[in-house]
Motif scaffolding. Structure first.
Motif, PDB file in Angstrom:
ATOM      1  N   THR A   1       2.797  -4.438   3.818  1.00 51.52           N
ATOM      2  CA  THR A   1       2.248  -4.266   5.162  1.00 51.52           C
ATOM      3  C   THR A   1       1.131  -5.281   5.373  1.00 51.52           C
ATOM      4  O   THR A   1       0.550  -5.798   4.415  1.00 51.52           O
TER       5      THR A   1
ATOM      6  N   ARG B   1       2.667   6.909   5.000  1.00 44.79           N
ATOM      7  CA  ARG B   1       2.255   7.296   6.351  1.00 44.79           C
ATOM      8  C   ARG B   1       3.209   6.766   7.415  1.00 44.79           C
ATOM      9  O   ARG B   1       3.519   7.460   8.394  1.00 44.79           O
TER      10      ARG B   1
ATOM     11  N   SER C   1       0.861  -1.185   0.000  1.00 46.88           N
ATOM     12  CA  SER C   1       0.000   0.000   0.000  1.00 46.88           C
ATOM     13  C   SER C   1       0.897   1.235   0.000  1.00 46.88           C
ATOM     14  O   SER C   1       1.583   1.493   1.003  1.00 46.88           O
TER      15      SER C   1
ATOM     16  N   ASP D   1      -0.019   3.503   2.951  1.00 51.67           N
ATOM     17  CA  ASP D   1       0.492   3.072   4.255  1.00 51.67           C
ATOM     18  C   ASP D   1       1.998   3.280   4.345  1.00 51.67           C
ATOM     19  O   ASP D   1       2.519   3.695   5.385  1.00 51.67           O
TER      20      ASP D   1
ATOM     21  N   ASP E   1       0.159  -0.892  13.137  1.00 51.33           N
ATOM     22  CA  ASP E   1       1.180  -0.032  12.527  1.00 51.33           C
ATOM     23  C   ASP E   1       2.539  -0.272  13.159  1.00 51.33           C
ATOM     24  O   ASP E   1       3.568  -0.301  12.461  1.00 51.33           O
TER      25      ASP E   1
END
Length: 287
Positions: free
Chosen positions: A162, A153, A147, A150, A201
Motif C-alpha cells: 500500500t 482493514r 502493512s 492496512d 485508501d
C-alpha cells in the motif's frame, strides 16, 4: 471575483506539478510553492493549483510564493465539486482531497506525466529524476510498503503493498486506460465505512499493489528517514503547530520566513481539538 473554469480549458502540455487546496491549507501550499521554485528545478513545467474557495488575497499570496514558476491557479468548478457531494470529510481533510483522484480529467489531457504534491510538503531537491522515472507500465508511482494492518482493514490480499498518496507520480495514459478516477470515486462511495484515510485508501483498493515503488527520499514522513531527502511530508501534526514533531519542521519555518506567513505564530496545542469540535458542530447543524 470568483472565476468559474471549465476543465476542458486546461489542456496545457505533457508535464505538470499539481496540488489542490482550500483555505485551511493556503499557508502550506504557499511554502511548498516557494520551495518548489527554489529547489524543484521545474522552470519549464506547468505548476497547477486547484483552488476550493480561496479569496483573492489567498491567490495573491500563492502567486507571490510561486516566484518564477509557470504557475496557474484554477478555481474548482461547481460541476467538479458536485462529484464529491456526500463523500467523507473530517476536521483534517475537506472535499478538496478528492481532487487527486480526478486529476487527469481536470487537466483535460490524454497523455503525459504529472506529479501530485500534498500542500503540506516542502521540496528540497530537483524533481527532474522523479519526472523521468521508469514506471514500468504502471499508472502510479509512490512510496509504500506492506502493512498487514492496512491489508486487513482494506480487505486486500496478504502481502499487498500500500502507498502514501501525499506524493504521486502519475502516467496519464495508464491512469485513463484503467479508468482509475471512476473506480476510486465509486470505492469512496460504496466502501466508506472502512476508509480511514479516505482518498488514499480508495486508491490502494483500486490498485491492489499495482504501482511503481518510489525511493523514500520522495516522501519523507514522520519517523521515516532518507539519506538524500527530496520531499518532506508533514503528516500528523502540521509544521505551523507547536505539536509538530517532524524533524524537518525547523526547515519549514526557515522557508516560511520568505512568505507572507513569516510572522505568524505557531498554533497552540488546543488548536486541533477546537478544529475537531468546530467540525462536529458544523456537521450536526448540516443534518
Amino acid at each position: 471575483m470568483r472565476a468559474e473554469t471549465d476543465e476542458s480549458a486546461l489542456a496545457l502540455s505533457a508535464c505538470f506539478v499539481v496540488t489542490s487546496v482550500d483555505r485551511r491549507f493556503v499557508e502550506f501550499a504557499g511554502v511548498m510553492l516557494h520551495t518548489l521554485a527554489l529547489n524543484g528545478d521545474v522552470d519549464e513545467v506547468n505548476v497547477i493549483v486547484f483552488c476550493d474557495g480561496l479569496t483573492p488575497k489567498d491567490k495573491s499570496h500563492l502567486r507571490q510564493c510561486g516566484g518564477r514558476l509557470r504557475l496557474t491557479l484554477f478555481e474548482l468548478s461547481e460541476r467538479t465539486l458536485r462529484q464529491f457531494d456526500g463523500l467523507k470529510t473530517n476536521s483534517n481533510w475537506s472535499r478538496s482531497i478528492y481532487t487527486r483522484l480526478v486529476l487527469p480529467d481536470l487537466l483535460g489531457c490524454k497523455e503525459g506525466r504529472l506529479v501530485y504534491l500534498d500542500a503540506d510538503t516542502i521540496v528540497v531537491d530537483s524533481l527532474r529524476p522523479l519526472l523521468n522515472l521508469d514506471m514500468s507500465g504502471m499508472p502510479v508511482a509512490a512510496v509504500g510498503g506492506v502493512s498487514n494492518q492496512d491489508n486487513a482493514r482494506l480487505k486486500l490480499p496478504d502481502g499487498t503493498r500500500t502507498m502514501n498518496s501525499g506524493v504521486l507520480l502519475i502516467d496519464i495514459v495508464e491512469w485513463l486506460k484503467r479508468d482509475l478516477s471512476s473506480r476510486c470515486l465509486e470505492i469512496v462511495r460504496s466502501q466508506a465505512a472502512r476508509l480511514k484515510f479516505f482518498d488514499q485508501d480508495a486508491l490502494n483498493i483500486a490498485l491492489v499493489g499495482q504501482f511503481a515503488s518510489l525511493d523514500r527520499r520522495w516522501n519523507v514522513i514522520l519517523h521515516s528517514h532518507a539519506d538524500e531527502p527530496a520531499i518532506f511530508h508533514f503528516t500528523h501534526d502540521k509544521p505551523n503547530s507547536v505539536r509538530c514533531q517532524h524533524p524537518a519542521q525547523p526547515l519549514y519555518l526557515q522557508y516560511r520566513q520568505a512568505t507572507p506567513w513569516a510572522s505568524k505564530r505557531l498554533k497552540s496545542r488546543w488548536h486541533k481539538r477546537i478544529s475537531r469540535l468546530t467540525h462536529s458542530v458544523r456537521r450536526l447543524f448540516e443534518r
